[in-house]
Design a protein around this motif. Structure first.
Motif, PDB file in Angstrom:
ATOM      1  N   ARG A  45     -29.279   7.178  10.873  1.00  0.00           N
ATOM      2  CA  ARG A  45     -28.862   8.507  11.329  1.00  0.00           C
ATOM      3  C   ARG A  45     -29.943   9.183  12.159  1.00  0.00           C
ATOM      4  O   ARG A  45     -29.668   9.737  13.208  1.00  0.00           O
ATOM      5  N   SER A 103     -30.203   7.645  15.636  1.00  0.00           N
ATOM      6  CA  SER A 103     -28.932   7.504  16.349  1.00  0.00           C
ATOM      7  C   SER A 103     -29.186   7.475  17.861  1.00  0.00           C
ATOM      8  O   SER A 103     -29.985   8.256  18.373  1.00  0.00           O
ATOM      9  N   GLY A 124     -22.869   8.280  18.080  1.00  0.00           N
ATOM     10  CA  GLY A 124     -23.791   7.223  18.490  1.00  0.00           C
ATOM     11  C   GLY A 124     -23.098   5.876  18.577  1.00  0.00           C
ATOM     12  O   GLY A 124     -22.375   5.481  17.668  1.00  0.00           O
ATOM     13  N   TYR A 160     -23.995   2.091  18.624  1.00  0.00           N
ATOM     14  CA  TYR A 160     -25.102   1.197  18.289  1.00  0.00           C
ATOM     15  C   TYR A 160     -24.783  -0.190  18.834  1.00  0.00           C
ATOM     16  O   TYR A 160     -24.046  -0.951  18.209  1.00  0.00           O
TER      17      TYR A 160
END
Length: 123
Positions: A36, A39, A85, A87
């Motif tokens: 987190r 992010s 976000g 990833y």
């Protein structure tokens, strides 16, 4: 990039850890808090150098959803509502490889800003 694509992604909600396994035998256990505060979203990274936003108070955050994004990434949905976000496989792999130094850098930035993680929060 195919070697950076995990062969397995497993969320351990009780321990708040995302486990990634790779074809070459690498395994990373990435805490949800770590994911987190790192992010790749504009909310965290900003829109350019020097615009990063230090994330605080994320000790208890969990991942409540993992959504595939094409064949190149996942979107993680966090319990604090953060879900912007993306990833990609390369970024997740780098987070795993550099976990110790990234985390120490984060702790140093928290300290420099006068913030402390909640007592009793796991490292």
């Amino acid at each position: 990039m195919s070697s950076e694509r995990p062969t397995e992604i497993r969320l351990h909600q009780q321990s708040r850890v995302l486990e990634l396994a790779y074809e070459n035998g690498e395994r990373f256990r990435l805490p949800c808090e770590y994911l987190r505060v790192f992010s790749p979203s504009a909310e965290v990274r900003g829109h350019g150098p020097g615009q990063e936003v230090l994330q605080t108070g994320k000790e208890d955050v969990n991942i409540v959803g993992i959504e595939p994004v094409g064949n190149y990434a996942v979107k993680l949905v966090f319990s604090d509502g953060h879900d912007t976000g993306i990833y990609d496989w390369r970024y997740l792999h780098r987070l795993g490889e550099n976990q110790a130094s990234n985390w120490q850098d984060y702790l140093d930035r928290l300290a420099a800003a006068g913030h402390r993680r909640r007592a009793g929060a796991e490292e």
